[in-house]
Structures are given as structure tokens and as C-alpha cells.
Design a protein around this motif. Structure first.
Motif, PDB file in Angstrom:
ATOM      1  N   SER A  64     -16.532  26.335  33.187  1.00 30.65           N
ATOM      2  CA  SER A  64     -16.292  25.906  31.812  1.00 30.65           C
ATOM      3  C   SER A  64     -15.499  24.599  31.860  1.00 30.65           C
ATOM      4  O   SER A  64     -14.281  24.620  31.942  1.00 30.65           O
ATOM      5  CB  SER A  64     -15.514  26.991  31.076  1.00 30.65           C
TER       6      SER A  64
ATOM      7  N   ALA B 261     -12.374  24.187  29.530  1.00 33.52           N
ATOM      8  CA  ALA B 261     -11.347  25.238  29.469  1.00 33.52           C
ATOM      9  C   ALA B 261     -10.058  24.731  28.837  1.00 33.52           C
ATOM     10  O   ALA B 261      -9.431  25.421  28.050  1.00 33.52           O
ATOM     11  CB  ALA B 261     -11.075  25.783  30.854  1.00 33.52           C
ATOM     12  N   SER B 262      -9.657  23.504  29.137  1.00 34.88           N
ATOM     13  CA  SER B 262      -8.405  22.978  28.607  1.00 34.88           C
ATOM     14  C   SER B 262      -8.533  22.620  27.126  1.00 34.88           C
ATOM     15  O   SER B 262      -7.541  22.338  26.470  1.00 34.88           O
ATOM     16  CB  SER B 262      -7.993  21.740  29.395  1.00 34.88           C
ATOM     17  N   GLN B 263      -9.754  22.642  26.590  1.00 35.75           N
ATOM     18  CA  GLN B 263      -9.994  22.330  25.173  1.00 35.75           C
ATOM     19  C   GLN B 263      -9.880  23.567  24.295  1.00 35.75           C
ATOM     20  O   GLN B 263     -10.010  23.483  23.087  1.00 35.75           O
ATOM     21  CB  GLN B 263     -11.405  21.740  24.997  1.00 35.75           C
ATOM     22  N   GLU B 264      -9.668  24.731  24.932  1.00 40.94           N
ATOM     23  CA  GLU B 264      -9.561  25.972  24.180  1.00 40.94           C
ATOM     24  C   GLU B 264      -8.332  25.951  23.294  1.00 40.94           C
ATOM     25  O   GLU B 264      -7.266  25.513  23.734  1.00 40.94           O
ATOM     26  CB  GLU B 264      -9.318  27.093  25.186  1.00 40.94           C
ATOM     27  N   PRO B 265      -8.413  26.486  22.083  1.00 43.19           N
ATOM     28  CA  PRO B 265      -7.214  26.509  21.243  1.00 43.19           C
ATOM     29  C   PRO B 265      -6.183  27.520  21.749  1.00 43.19           C
ATOM     30  O   PRO B 265      -6.529  28.518  22.369  1.00 43.19           O
ATOM     31  CB  PRO B 265      -7.747  26.948  19.879  1.00 43.19           C
TER      32      PRO B 265
ATOM     33  N   VAL C 127      -3.987  30.609  21.165  1.00 44.06           N
ATOM     34  CA  VAL C 127      -4.090  31.751  20.250  1.00 44.06           C
ATOM     35  C   VAL C 127      -2.740  32.409  20.011  1.00 44.06           C
ATOM     36  O   VAL C 127      -2.553  33.108  19.015  1.00 44.06           O
ATOM     37  CB  VAL C 127      -5.101  32.830  20.717  1.00 44.06           C
TER      38      VAL C 127
ATOM     39  N   THR D  83      -3.695  30.404  25.717  1.00 43.35           N
ATOM     40  CA  THR D  83      -5.075  30.442  25.235  1.00 43.35           C
ATOM     41  C   THR D  83      -5.611  31.843  25.533  1.00 43.35           C
ATOM     42  O   THR D  83      -4.966  32.631  26.245  1.00 43.35           O
ATOM     43  CB  THR D  83      -5.962  29.411  25.960  1.00 43.35           C
ATOM     44  N   ARG D  84      -6.786  32.141  25.018  1.00 41.64           N
ATOM     45  CA  ARG D  84      -7.421  33.418  25.327  1.00 41.64           C
ATOM     46  C   ARG D  84      -7.605  33.577  26.846  1.00 41.64           C
ATOM     47  O   ARG D  84      -7.354  34.655  27.403  1.00 41.64           O
ATOM     48  CB  ARG D  84      -8.775  33.480  24.601  1.00 41.64           C
ATOM     49  N   THR D  85      -8.013  32.491  27.487  1.00 32.76           N
ATOM     50  CA  THR D  85      -8.195  32.527  28.949  1.00 32.76           C
ATOM     51  C   THR D  85      -6.883  32.845  29.656  1.00 32.76           C
ATOM     52  O   THR D  85      -6.859  33.617  30.620  1.00 32.76           O
ATOM     53  CB  THR D  85      -8.769  31.179  29.440  1.00 32.76           C
TER      54      THR D  85
END
Ligand SMILES: Nc1nc2c(c(=O)[nH]1)N[C@H]1C(S)=C(S)[C@@H](COP(=O)(O)O)O[C@H]1N2
Ligand SMILES: [Mo]
Length: 188
Positions: free
Chosen positions: A25, A28-32, A34, A71-73
Motif C-alpha cells: 500500500s 499507507a502514510s496517507q491514511e487518516p 482515527v 491510524t487504523r493500520t
């Protein structure tokens, strides 16, 4: 000197191997973010409260100096736990999955004695850190499905009846859904 001749097959192989090494992915660093843990946080990973950017925190008057974001990750990288929980007023038992609240607090370097778990609608039950045990899950999934925004997502604090002394276990009061913020404070 013999010079190795490497043909198109070799080139294709090198390209295929390179593609395998690329992150699955790339965004990945673009994930918001949460979840944000604020307050008595030992190892902050973001700047202090900003009135413009941190709009929802501002609405609730939740300003902060130290904070740690997930993040979710990031949350999925912690050990995932599963529990099946039921309360008298629920239509059915639910099976939830996610990290332990105590593991999230530890990852954030949270130091305080009280833990407030705030939802987007402002609901914000408070717990003693000493009451937070391994039965407190920060659920990301219910019945194997990610918890949706608009439902109980992105995060739902779930613990079974009888999880700590003094819990009113006839209702699921305190099981904050749509969680975006955890505040840890020293003292009451
Ligand atoms: N975000 C959020 N979570 C919440 C609440 C709430 O108002 N907002 N109410 C709590 C209470 S007091 C109960 S009894 C249960 C069930 O409330 P509900 O029927 O509003 O979900 O959710 C708990 N979690
Ligand atoms: Mo309630």
C-alpha cells in the motif's frame, strides 16, 4: 574477462522482483488518523492542539500539548483480541475484535490515572486507569466487519458486564462508540 550477457528474460525477472519489494500500500502514510490520545502522553508523535486543524477537539474544548495518533493500520499492528459480549438490552451477543485499551495506552506512553474515552457526539465516560484491565477492547470490527462511521465506528470501547468494581452491568453505559479521542489525566 568474460562478460555476462543478460538478456530480456533477466531484465524482466529483475523488474518482477523489484515490484515484489514495493510496499503493498504505497499510500499507507496517507491514511487518516482515527484515534488521538491526549494529555499525560510521554511520547507524543504530533504537534500540540491547533484551533484550525483540530476542529472537533475545539468544539469540545479539548486542547492539548502532548498527543499520540493512531491510524487504523497502527491499531491493527497491535495484538488483536476477540471477545463475545452481551448486555441485557442488546438484541444479540456481539463478537468484536481489536487491540486492548491498555495496549493502546501503553503504545502512546500514556501516564495518567484517569482515562476518558470520547466519541464524536461528545459522549465521554471516564475510567480509572487501575480499572482498565484486559477485558477492555477498543474494537475495530464486529462479526468480522470493520465498524462503520455512522454506526459504532471507527472504534467502539467494549467490555463485558462485571469488568470492574462498581460497574452498572445492567446497561452498556460506558461502552463509548464512534470514539475518536482518549484523554489521560493525572489525578481526578
Ligand atoms: N458515542 C456514544 N456512545 C454511547 C452512548 C452515547 O450517547 N454516545 N451512550 C452510552 C449509553 S449510556 C448506553 S446505555 C449505550 C447504549 O446507548 P445507545 O442506545 O445510545 O447506543 O451506549 C453507550 N455508548
Ligand atoms: Mo445509558
Amino acid at each position: 574477462m568474460t562478460r555476462l550477457k543478460r538478456g530480456p528474460f533477466f531484465a524482466a525477472l529483475v523488474l518482477m522482483l523489484a515490484a515484489l519489494l514495493l510496499p503493498v500500500s504505497p499510500a499507507a502514510s496517507q491514511e487518516p488518523v482515527v484515534l488521538t490520545v491526549t494529555g499525560a502522553v510521554e511520547t507524543p508523535n504530533r504537534p500540540p492542539f491547533d484551533a484550525f486543524e483540530d476542529a472537533l477537539f475545539g468544539i469540545y474544548g479539548e486542547t492539548f500539548e502532548e498527543a499520540y495518533t493512531f491510524t487504523r493500520t497502527d491499531l491493527l499492528a497491535l495484538t488483536q483480541h476477540e471477545a463475545t459480549v452481551e448486555y441485557p438490552e442488546w438484541p444479540r451477543p456481539v463478537t468484536v475484535r481489536g487491540p486492548l485499551l491498555q495496549d493502546v495506552l501503553q503504545q502512546a506512553g500514556a501516564e495518567g490515572d484517569t482515562v476518558m474515552v470520547q466519541a464524536v457526539d461528545g459522549y465521554s465516560p471516564e475510567f480509572l486507569r487501575s480499572d482498565v484491565n484486559e477485558s477492555f477492547l477498543l474494537a475495530l470490527e464486529m462479526e468480522g466487519e470493520p465498524l462503520p462511521h455512522g454506526g459504532r465506528g471507527p472504534l467502539w470501547l467494549v467490555f463485558p458486564p462485571g469488568s470492574y468494581d462498581g460497574q452498572d452491568d445492567t446497561t452498556d453505559a460506558g461502552l463509548s462508540w464512534a470514539v475518536f479521542h482518549i484523554k489521560v489525566s493525572a489525578g481526578e
